[in-house]
Scaffold this motif. Structure first.
Motif, PDB file in Angstrom:
ATOM      1  N   GLU B 143      33.310  25.727  42.264  1.00  0.00           N
ATOM      2  CA  GLU B 143      32.567  27.000  42.320  1.00  0.00           C
ATOM      3  C   GLU B 143      32.746  27.730  40.974  1.00  0.00           C
ATOM      4  O   GLU B 143      33.524  28.670  40.833  1.00  0.00           O
ATOM      5  CB  GLU B 143      33.103  27.829  43.480  1.00  0.00           C
ATOM      6  CG  GLU B 143      32.299  29.067  43.826  1.00  0.00           C
ATOM      7  CD  GLU B 143      30.858  28.760  44.205  1.00  0.00           C
ATOM      8  OE1 GLU B 143      30.004  28.862  43.318  1.00  0.00           O
ATOM      9  OE2 GLU B 143      30.603  28.445  45.383  1.00  0.00           O
ATOM     10  N   LYS B 145      30.554  29.361  38.720  1.00  0.00           N
ATOM     11  CA  LYS B 145      29.689  30.337  38.048  1.00  0.00           C
ATOM     12  C   LYS B 145      30.246  31.754  37.994  1.00  0.00           C
ATOM     13  O   LYS B 145      30.116  32.437  36.984  1.00  0.00           O
ATOM     14  CB  LYS B 145      28.310  30.338  38.707  1.00  0.00           C
ATOM     15  CG  LYS B 145      27.578  29.008  38.512  1.00  0.00           C
ATOM     16  CD  LYS B 145      26.189  29.023  39.117  1.00  0.00           C
ATOM     17  CE  LYS B 145      25.503  27.673  38.895  1.00  0.00           C
ATOM     18  NZ  LYS B 145      24.125  27.672  39.428  1.00  0.00           N
ATOM     19  N   TYR B 146      30.849  32.222  39.091  1.00  0.00           N
ATOM     20  CA  TYR B 146      31.355  33.594  39.104  1.00  0.00           C
ATOM     21  C   TYR B 146      32.363  33.818  37.986  1.00  0.00           C
ATOM     22  O   TYR B 146      32.403  34.873  37.371  1.00  0.00           O
ATOM     23  CB  TYR B 146      32.026  33.911  40.438  1.00  0.00           C
ATOM     24  CG  TYR B 146      31.132  33.767  41.634  1.00  0.00           C
ATOM     25  CD1 TYR B 146      30.186  34.735  41.923  1.00  0.00           C
ATOM     26  CD2 TYR B 146      31.223  32.669  42.462  1.00  0.00           C
ATOM     27  CE1 TYR B 146      29.349  34.601  43.025  1.00  0.00           C
ATOM     28  CE2 TYR B 146      30.395  32.521  43.570  1.00  0.00           C
ATOM     29  CZ  TYR B 146      29.467  33.488  43.845  1.00  0.00           C
ATOM     30  OH  TYR B 146      28.643  33.356  44.931  1.00  0.00           O
ATOM     31  N   ARG B 148      32.713  32.261  35.122  1.00  0.00           N
ATOM     32  CA  ARG B 148      32.388  31.796  33.780  1.00  0.00           C
ATOM     33  C   ARG B 148      32.120  32.899  32.746  1.00  0.00           C
ATOM     34  O   ARG B 148      32.503  32.752  31.575  1.00  0.00           O
ATOM     35  CB  ARG B 148      31.182  30.839  33.847  1.00  0.00           C
ATOM     36  CG  ARG B 148      30.830  30.316  32.495  1.00  0.00           C
ATOM     37  CD  ARG B 148      30.094  29.019  32.474  1.00  0.00           C
ATOM     38  NE  ARG B 148      29.737  28.735  31.101  1.00  0.00           N
ATOM     39  CZ  ARG B 148      29.258  27.597  30.657  1.00  0.00           C
ATOM     40  NH1 ARG B 148      29.071  26.618  31.488  1.00  0.00           N
ATOM     41  NH2 ARG B 148      28.964  27.423  29.392  1.00  0.00           N
ATOM     42  N   PRO B 149      31.445  34.000  33.117  1.00  0.00           N
ATOM     43  CA  PRO B 149      31.143  35.006  32.075  1.00  0.00           C
ATOM     44  C   PRO B 149      32.373  35.486  31.306  1.00  0.00           C
ATOM     45  O   PRO B 149      32.311  35.632  30.087  1.00  0.00           O
ATOM     46  CB  PRO B 149      30.482  36.137  32.886  1.00  0.00           C
ATOM     47  CG  PRO B 149      29.778  35.419  34.002  1.00  0.00           C
ATOM     48  CD  PRO B 149      30.740  34.319  34.388  1.00  0.00           C
ATOM     49  N   ILE B 150      33.479  35.699  31.987  1.00  0.00           N
ATOM     50  CA  ILE B 150      34.656  36.198  31.266  1.00  0.00           C
ATOM     51  C   ILE B 150      35.194  35.131  30.305  1.00  0.00           C
ATOM     52  O   ILE B 150      35.635  35.444  29.191  1.00  0.00           O
ATOM     53  CB  ILE B 150      35.750  36.680  32.258  1.00  0.00           C
ATOM     54  CG1 ILE B 150      36.972  37.221  31.526  1.00  0.00           C
ATOM     55  CG2 ILE B 150      36.184  35.579  33.208  1.00  0.00           C
ATOM     56  CD1 ILE B 150      36.736  38.484  30.783  1.00  0.00           C
ATOM     57  N   PHE B 169      43.292  33.625  35.027  1.00  0.00           N
ATOM     58  CA  PHE B 169      43.508  34.366  36.279  1.00  0.00           C
ATOM     59  C   PHE B 169      42.365  35.356  36.529  1.00  0.00           C
ATOM     60  O   PHE B 169      41.920  35.530  37.663  1.00  0.00           O
ATOM     61  CB  PHE B 169      44.841  35.116  36.233  1.00  0.00           C
ATOM     62  CG  PHE B 169      46.054  34.236  36.442  1.00  0.00           C
ATOM     63  CD1 PHE B 169      45.937  32.920  36.862  1.00  0.00           C
ATOM     64  CD2 PHE B 169      47.327  34.741  36.226  1.00  0.00           C
ATOM     65  CE1 PHE B 169      47.055  32.121  37.056  1.00  0.00           C
ATOM     66  CE2 PHE B 169      48.450  33.949  36.424  1.00  0.00           C
ATOM     67  CZ  PHE B 169      48.320  32.636  36.834  1.00  0.00           C
ATOM     68  N   LEU B 170      41.888  36.020  35.472  1.00  0.00           N
ATOM     69  CA  LEU B 170      40.764  36.955  35.639  1.00  0.00           C
ATOM     70  C   LEU B 170      39.525  36.207  36.112  1.00  0.00           C
ATOM     71  O   LEU B 170      38.755  36.707  36.944  1.00  0.00           O
ATOM     72  CB  LEU B 170      40.469  37.686  34.329  1.00  0.00           C
ATOM     73  CG  LEU B 170      41.573  38.623  33.817  1.00  0.00           C
ATOM     74  CD1 LEU B 170      41.180  39.238  32.484  1.00  0.00           C
ATOM     75  CD2 LEU B 170      41.873  39.723  34.829  1.00  0.00           C
ATOM     76  N   ASP B 173      39.998  35.593  39.668  1.00  0.00           N
ATOM     77  CA  ASP B 173      39.875  36.850  40.409  1.00  0.00           C
ATOM     78  C   ASP B 173      38.399  37.152  40.691  1.00  0.00           C
ATOM     79  O   ASP B 173      38.037  37.550  41.796  1.00  0.00           O
ATOM     80  CB  ASP B 173      40.523  37.981  39.610  1.00  0.00           C
ATOM     81  CG  ASP B 173      40.608  39.262  40.424  1.00  0.00           C
ATOM     82  OD1 ASP B 173      41.033  39.191  41.595  1.00  0.00           O
ATOM     83  OD2 ASP B 173      40.239  40.324  39.893  1.00  0.00           O
ATOM     84  N   SER B 174      37.538  36.938  39.684  1.00  0.00           N
ATOM     85  CA  SER B 174      36.103  37.172  39.876  1.00  0.00           C
ATOM     86  C   SER B 174      35.533  36.232  40.934  1.00  0.00           C
ATOM     87  O   SER B 174      34.753  36.646  41.796  1.00  0.00           O
ATOM     88  CB  SER B 174      35.347  36.972  38.553  1.00  0.00           C
ATOM     89  OG  SER B 174      35.674  37.997  37.648  1.00  0.00           O
ATOM     90  N   ARG B 177      36.805  37.184  44.449  1.00  0.00           N
ATOM     91  CA  ARG B 177      36.298  38.447  44.960  1.00  0.00           C
ATOM     92  C   ARG B 177      34.884  38.308  45.504  1.00  0.00           C
ATOM     93  O   ARG B 177      34.509  38.991  46.453  1.00  0.00           O
ATOM     94  CB  ARG B 177      36.315  39.466  43.826  1.00  0.00           C
ATOM     95  CG  ARG B 177      36.016  40.833  44.289  1.00  0.00           C
ATOM     96  CD  ARG B 177      36.379  41.854  43.235  1.00  0.00           C
ATOM     97  NE  ARG B 177      35.956  43.143  43.665  1.00  0.00           N
ATOM     98  CZ  ARG B 177      36.737  44.191  43.770  1.00  0.00           C
ATOM     99  NH1 ARG B 177      37.993  44.083  43.454  1.00  0.00           N
ATOM    100  NH2 ARG B 177      36.262  45.339  44.173  1.00  0.00           N
ATOM    101  N   SER B 178      34.088  37.425  44.884  1.00  0.00           N
ATOM    102  CA  SER B 178      32.679  37.315  45.268  1.00  0.00           C
ATOM    103  C   SER B 178      32.390  36.137  46.182  1.00  0.00           C
ATOM    104  O   SER B 178      31.274  36.006  46.667  1.00  0.00           O
ATOM    105  CB  SER B 178      31.799  37.221  44.015  1.00  0.00           C
ATOM    106  OG  SER B 178      31.834  38.432  43.280  1.00  0.00           O
ATOM    107  N   ASN B 179      33.360  35.243  46.409  1.00  0.00           N
ATOM    108  CA  ASN B 179      33.049  34.047  47.186  1.00  0.00           C
ATOM    109  C   ASN B 179      34.237  33.605  48.041  1.00  0.00           C
ATOM    110  O   ASN B 179      35.325  33.331  47.536  1.00  0.00           O
ATOM    111  CB  ASN B 179      32.657  32.915  46.229  1.00  0.00           C
ATOM    112  CG  ASN B 179      32.010  31.760  46.956  1.00  0.00           C
ATOM    113  OD1 ASN B 179      32.579  31.199  47.882  1.00  0.00           O
ATOM    114  ND2 ASN B 179      30.807  31.425  46.557  1.00  0.00           N
ATOM    115  N   SER B 218      39.832  45.432  37.644  1.00  0.00           N
ATOM    116  CA  SER B 218      38.745  46.148  38.316  1.00  0.00           C
ATOM    117  C   SER B 218      38.590  47.545  37.727  1.00  0.00           C
ATOM    118  O   SER B 218      37.482  47.987  37.421  1.00  0.00           O
ATOM    119  CB  SER B 218      39.018  46.258  39.814  1.00  0.00           C
ATOM    120  OG  SER B 218      38.471  45.171  40.500  1.00  0.00           O
TER     121      SER B 218
END
Lengths: 252, 252
Positions: B143, B145-146, B148-150, B169-170, B173-174, B177-179, B218
């Motif tokens: 999983e 995608k969530y 990847r941006p960071i 870790f960040l 965390d993303s 939090r979303s999945n 956050s």
């Protein structure tokens, strides 16, 4: 792929869609995904499309001048009509594929009829739909995952409309940076609660505001990450794990 | 689903994996996904698994005591052996499904043999693989995608190893939090360049450092978003679009 986002806050509704379509990475085009079905003061109907472009265009064709949309007395009624047309379009494509896997279209329908507060619906390929509610004040279709973490952390129903537009752009910036299938130009629709008309504008590749927002956001993330504390088990000076950390942990 | 991440920076290698497995949302379990194939000083072999748990366990079973791994003279050689075993495991599952769609397993193989600098490989279900290279200093499976941006914004080959662990870790965390399909405990492996042994530890649900990092991150995102400039076309005081913005835009 594509990415479309709708947000409903107390101050109003916004919808954003990118314009990239692709059949493989070697067949990339630019098509508008955010469409005006009606922009009369008492009947604001806006549609964002993701998935099969042929189904989306078929749905738009069948909705153009559809008498039901002019008569619908609420956005819920309009969503039932749009859902029926979407269902038929997706079923026709699925029948034509004769059992082979095919991707239909999904939609976001936003707007207001009469004195309603602005509303937002997500329509699944089968034509059934859900409405956006205050606990989760946004709906997404398409390439949704990259841009979701920022929404989950920042947007609530009480977020001011201008800030919601800004955060929506940040969500698109994350998706576009990490995935080729989402790209500018972006189309934006903003419908403040109580406003007679929607604001509709296009964010081009050279948009000064968006580019500045993107640049500042990247810098802010790098800066924020730098201020986070390093892991306790990494030796600060040497940036390597503490001596015998596994043994140390076992002793805890 | 699951999420596994490997990062190679100048100072070393890290790998992180969550422990959630699910067959639907009503069948959730906790299984270790980050495994030690070898932790001898001259042979560090670490494997992260995503996808079919049965295939992953079959691969681990066939690799346990595999003579090729003890003889391999580089991590590339080890990746060829692991790739072959993975290919066979996925093919057996596909054959058993007799043409029906099935999800095999994907792997990350990280470590070092002899005097090599730490290396990282991603193995596709077919058993072919790619190596992590400096232009994109991380590889992800599951999983992805969530989180990847960071990574795309912050991590480069020159990021210190401690900071890379923090950003990894960040990223988790993303995703968490979303999945729902990604969840703690997390398993972490850190292998600094030149170190004889790897640090391996588990981040539990009540991990004080991780929870503090998550809370601060956050808050930092909300704060960073608040400092971004609002869109020029939204009226600052009233938080609604400027009068006649569409006409104004057409006049530009």
């Amino acid at each position: 792929m594509t990415y479309c986002l709708g947000v409903v806050v107390d101050e109003g509704l916004l919808m954003v869609a990118d314009t990239r379509t692709n059949a493989g990475v070697d067949n990339i085009s630019c098509y508008r995904k955010l469409h005006i079905l009606s922009d009369a003061p008492d009947r604001q109907l806006h549609l964002a499309c993701s998935g099969s472009l042929s189904v989306s265009q078929s749905v738009l064709g069948h909705l153009a001048g559809h008498p039901g949309l002019a008569d619908a007395s609420s956005l819920f009624d309009a969503a039932e009509i749009v859902g029926k047309v979407l269902h038929d379009g997706n079923r026709a494509l699925r029948d034509a594929h004769a059992g082979e896997k095919c991707t239909g279209a999904s939609l976001l329908l936003g707007g207001r009829i009469g004195d309603e507060a602005p509303r937002l619906f997500q329509l699944y390929p089968e034509g059934n739909f859900i409405e956006c509610k205050p606990d989760l004040p946004y709906l997404q279709i398409g390439e949704t995952k990259y841009g979701r973490p920022i929404l989950d952390r920042v947007i609530t129903r009480r977020t001011p409309l201008a800030a919601a537009v800004k955060v929506a752009f940040l969500s698109f910036d994350s998706a576009m940076r990490s995935n080729l299938s989402v790209a500018r130009p972006l189309d934006l629709m903003v419908l403040p609660s109580g406003a007679a008309e929607a604001t509709i504008l296009r964010i081009e590749q050279d948009d000064v505001y968006f580019n500045e927002l993107s640049r500042r956001w990247s810098a802010a993330l790098v800066q924020a990450a730098a201020t986070m504390p390093d892991p306790w088990f990494m030796d600060e000076g040497r940036s390597c794990p503490l001596p015998n950390p596994v043994s140390a942990l076992r002793a805890l």
